[in-house]
Write a protein that holds these residues in place. Structure first.
Motif, PDB file in Angstrom:
ATOM      1  N   SER A 260       0.834  -1.203   0.000  1.00 38.90           N
ATOM      2  CA  SER A 260       0.000   0.000   0.000  1.00 38.90           C
ATOM      3  C   SER A 260       0.867   1.252   0.000  1.00 38.90           C
ATOM      4  O   SER A 260       1.867   1.340   0.718  1.00 38.90           O
ATOM      5  CB  SER A 260      -0.921   0.012   1.218  1.00 38.90           C
ATOM      6  OG  SER A 260      -1.845  -1.048   1.149  1.00 38.90           O
ATOM      7  N   PRO A 288      -3.686   4.724  -4.553  1.00 36.69           N
ATOM      8  CA  PRO A 288      -5.062   5.215  -4.677  1.00 36.69           C
ATOM      9  C   PRO A 288      -5.416   5.561  -6.122  1.00 36.69           C
ATOM     10  O   PRO A 288      -4.657   6.253  -6.807  1.00 36.69           O
ATOM     11  CB  PRO A 288      -5.063   6.475  -3.800  1.00 36.69           C
ATOM     12  CG  PRO A 288      -3.956   6.272  -2.819  1.00 36.69           C
ATOM     13  CD  PRO A 288      -2.899   5.507  -3.579  1.00 36.69           C
ATOM     14  N   ASP A 292     -11.711   6.765  -8.677  1.00 36.39           N
ATOM     15  CA  ASP A 292     -12.650   5.897  -7.958  1.00 36.39           C
ATOM     16  C   ASP A 292     -12.551   6.158  -6.465  1.00 36.39           C
ATOM     17  O   ASP A 292     -12.421   5.228  -5.661  1.00 36.39           O
ATOM     18  CB  ASP A 292     -12.368   4.435  -8.286  1.00 36.39           C
ATOM     19  CG  ASP A 292     -13.495   3.504  -7.828  1.00 36.39           C
ATOM     20  OD1 ASP A 292     -14.541   4.011  -7.381  1.00 36.39           O
ATOM     21  OD2 ASP A 292     -13.322   2.270  -7.918  1.00 36.39           O
ATOM     22  N   ARG A 295      -9.710   4.542  -4.146  1.00 35.10           N
ATOM     23  CA  ARG A 295      -9.640   3.109  -3.858  1.00 35.10           C
ATOM     24  C   ARG A 295      -8.251   2.573  -4.221  1.00 35.10           C
ATOM     25  O   ARG A 295      -7.754   2.814  -5.320  1.00 35.10           O
ATOM     26  CB  ARG A 295     -10.704   2.368  -4.673  1.00 35.10           C
ATOM     27  CG  ARG A 295     -10.727   0.866  -4.479  1.00 35.10           C
ATOM     28  CD  ARG A 295     -11.929   0.268  -5.197  1.00 35.10           C
ATOM     29  NE  ARG A 295     -11.904   0.512  -6.616  1.00 35.10           N
ATOM     30  CZ  ARG A 295     -11.320  -0.293  -7.511  1.00 35.10           C
ATOM     31  NH1 ARG A 295     -10.696  -1.388  -7.103  1.00 35.10           N
ATOM     32  NH2 ARG A 295     -11.359  -0.019  -8.797  1.00 35.10           N
ATOM     33  N   ARG A 422     -17.774  -6.476  -7.325  1.00 31.61           N
ATOM     34  CA  ARG A 422     -16.566  -5.907  -6.765  1.00 31.61           C
ATOM     35  C   ARG A 422     -16.487  -6.241  -5.281  1.00 31.61           C
ATOM     36  O   ARG A 422     -17.473  -6.141  -4.551  1.00 31.61           O
ATOM     37  CB  ARG A 422     -16.548  -4.391  -6.946  1.00 31.61           C
ATOM     38  CG  ARG A 422     -15.272  -3.749  -6.423  1.00 31.61           C
ATOM     39  CD  ARG A 422     -15.008  -2.414  -7.074  1.00 31.61           C
ATOM     40  NE  ARG A 422     -15.945  -1.400  -6.641  1.00 31.61           N
ATOM     41  CZ  ARG A 422     -15.827  -0.113  -7.000  1.00 31.61           C
ATOM     42  NH1 ARG A 422     -14.842   0.262  -7.795  1.00 31.61           N
ATOM     43  NH2 ARG A 422     -16.693   0.783  -6.610  1.00 31.61           N
ATOM     44  N   ALA A 425     -14.212  -2.811  -0.025  1.00 26.40           N
ATOM     45  CA  ALA A 425     -12.890  -2.247   0.306  1.00 26.40           C
ATOM     46  C   ALA A 425     -12.498  -2.636   1.718  1.00 26.40           C
ATOM     47  O   ALA A 425     -13.319  -2.789   2.600  1.00 26.40           O
ATOM     48  CB  ALA A 425     -12.953  -0.739   0.163  1.00 26.40           C
TER      49      ALA A 425
END
Length: 425
Positions: A260, A288, A292, A295, A422, A425
């Motif tokens: 990340s 990121p 979107d 995300r 999807r 998250a």
């Protein structure tokens, strides 16, 4: 800061382009690239195409620019740990390389067949590296029965296309209802299924292999519907796993889905805070996605590796504020079964798709994807000249579908795209 020592963990496309960008932007210090493979950085797209068909030798895929970048190379030894407190990269041979800043570009590896004993059978292959392609090409020269491909994503379909070009029979098995369903959905995937079957692929959809059969060498596979397939070569094309295992215990936010990062490509620690001296780029980086809602997304796209590496290099030298947020529009291409497929944006999460140019019946068309009434992606099939007109609408989140009324357009009729749901998250 344009002096000191920068270490690049990785020695593929993103690593090389990152090193070039560092030098081009005035970095004058020591630059060290570390790679687990013995090869200098090479181009991966030809591996599933021209290398398999014999048009290009595996060792002819070295990327341009390798010989001109001023850097030290440590090849054939993998990164095995990160000492953040001591600011050092730890290698598999026990060596430690101190750094002032670190660029992580370790990429991804092919997801193996989950049963190790079966995965070790002779004739069972994955395809990610130059050596993988060379090994698979050697096996293809000895095939007497059939090639079985597990997975109908882009790699699986490209390999199937190449194998047909060699005149070998090929079966593709996938649990989805269409090829390329994960990336393009069932509408475009349904068109591709027809093209593959016309080309001669034995396409088995809605089913999957339960186990591979063989004694020393693979002889075939059994499906969950009870069917069996004889094959003396199996290509496992089940996606990729990001190379983050070596970061275990480092305190960075990493798993098999990627490392990340913030929008400046700085690595995040386990508390979600950016680490000022560690950056990432390419397949391994989960950054990121600005279109979107931020995300986190890790992309395996050639263009993304190049652009993200350049962005990370600027942030390393000039600071995150000067570099700004990474805002490259995702784009990729694929060549298979005589078709050229190109894409802009990300289709994930789309709730509608419309054919806005050409038609699948004609074999050339452009599909636009929407979510909640906004345009998010476009995919062209042998219709690349239409694609650039949709870059602006995708960037702007224009109403879906964004362009209508052209003289050569069909009347867009949006339908569900047939994409998988999807994940939350």
């Amino acid at each position: 800061m344009r002096d000191g020592t920068i270490v690049v963990a990785g020695a593929s496309l993103a690593a090389l382009r990152g090193a070039e960008a560092l030098r081009a932007n005035g970095f004058a210090g020591r630059l060290i690239l570390v790679g687990d493979e013995p090869h200098l950085p090479y181009d991966r797209p030809p591996l599933s195409k021209h290398v398999l068909t014999g048009e290009i030798a595996p060792d002819a895929t070295t990327l341009p620019g390798v010989g001109t970048v001023e850097a030290e190379w440590r090849l054939g030894v993998a990164a095995r740990g990160l000492d953040r407190a001591g600011r050092a990269l730890v290698l598999a041979d026990g060596a430690r390389i101190p750094f002032d800043r670190l660029l992580i570009a370790t990429g991804a590896r092919a997801r193996p067949w989950p049963k190790p004993g079966e995965a070790r059978l002779a004739g069972v292959h994955t395809l990610r590296s130059r050596d993988d392609a060379a090994s698979l090409a050697t096996t293809l020269a000895t095939v007497r029965k059939r090639v079985l491909i597990l997975g109908a994503g882009f790699i699986g379909c490209e390999v199937a296309s190449s194998i047909l070009a060699l005149g070998l029979p090929v079966t593709v098995v996938d649990p989805a209802q269409s090829p390329l369903a994960q990336a393009l959905g069932g509408v475009v995937g349904g068109f591709m299924a027809g093209r593959m079957e016309v080309a001669g692929v034995d396409l088995r959809l809605g089913t999957q292999v339960t186990h591979l059969e063989g004694d020393g060498a693979v002889r075939g596979a059994r499906l969950d519907d009870g069917a069996t397939i004889e094959a003396d070569c199996v290509v496992v094309a089940l996606g990729a796993v990001r190379n983050t295992d070596w970061l275990a215990g480092s305190g960075l936010q990493a798993d098999e889905g990627g490392l990340s990062c913030d929008s400046a490509c700085r690595a995040l620690d386990e508390a979600g805070r950016p680490v000022p001296d560690i950056f990432a780029a390419g397949d391994v980086a989960r950054v990121p996605y600005w279109l979107d809602g931020g995300r986190p997304v890790a992309l395996e796209h050639w263009g993304n590796a190049v652009a993200q590496a350049a962005h990370a290099a600027r942030a390393m030298l000039d600071g995150p504020e000067a570099a700004g947020a990474y805002a490259e529009l995702p784009a990729f291409w694929s060549s298979q079964f005589g078709l050229n497929i190109k894409s802009l944006g990300l289709t994930e999460g789309a709730d509608a798709v419309a054919i806005v140019q050409g038609s699948p019946r004609a074999g050339r068309f452009l599909a636009v994807y929407g979510r909640a009434g906004r345009t998010i992606a476009a995919v062209s099939v042998d219709a690349g000249r239409w694609l650039p007109a949709y870059e602006g609408p995708i960037r702007d989140g224009a109403p879906f579908p964004p362009i209508t009324g052209g003289a050569d357009q069909p009347d867009p009729d949006p339908v569900p795209p047939g994409l998988p749901a999807r994940e939350a998250a």
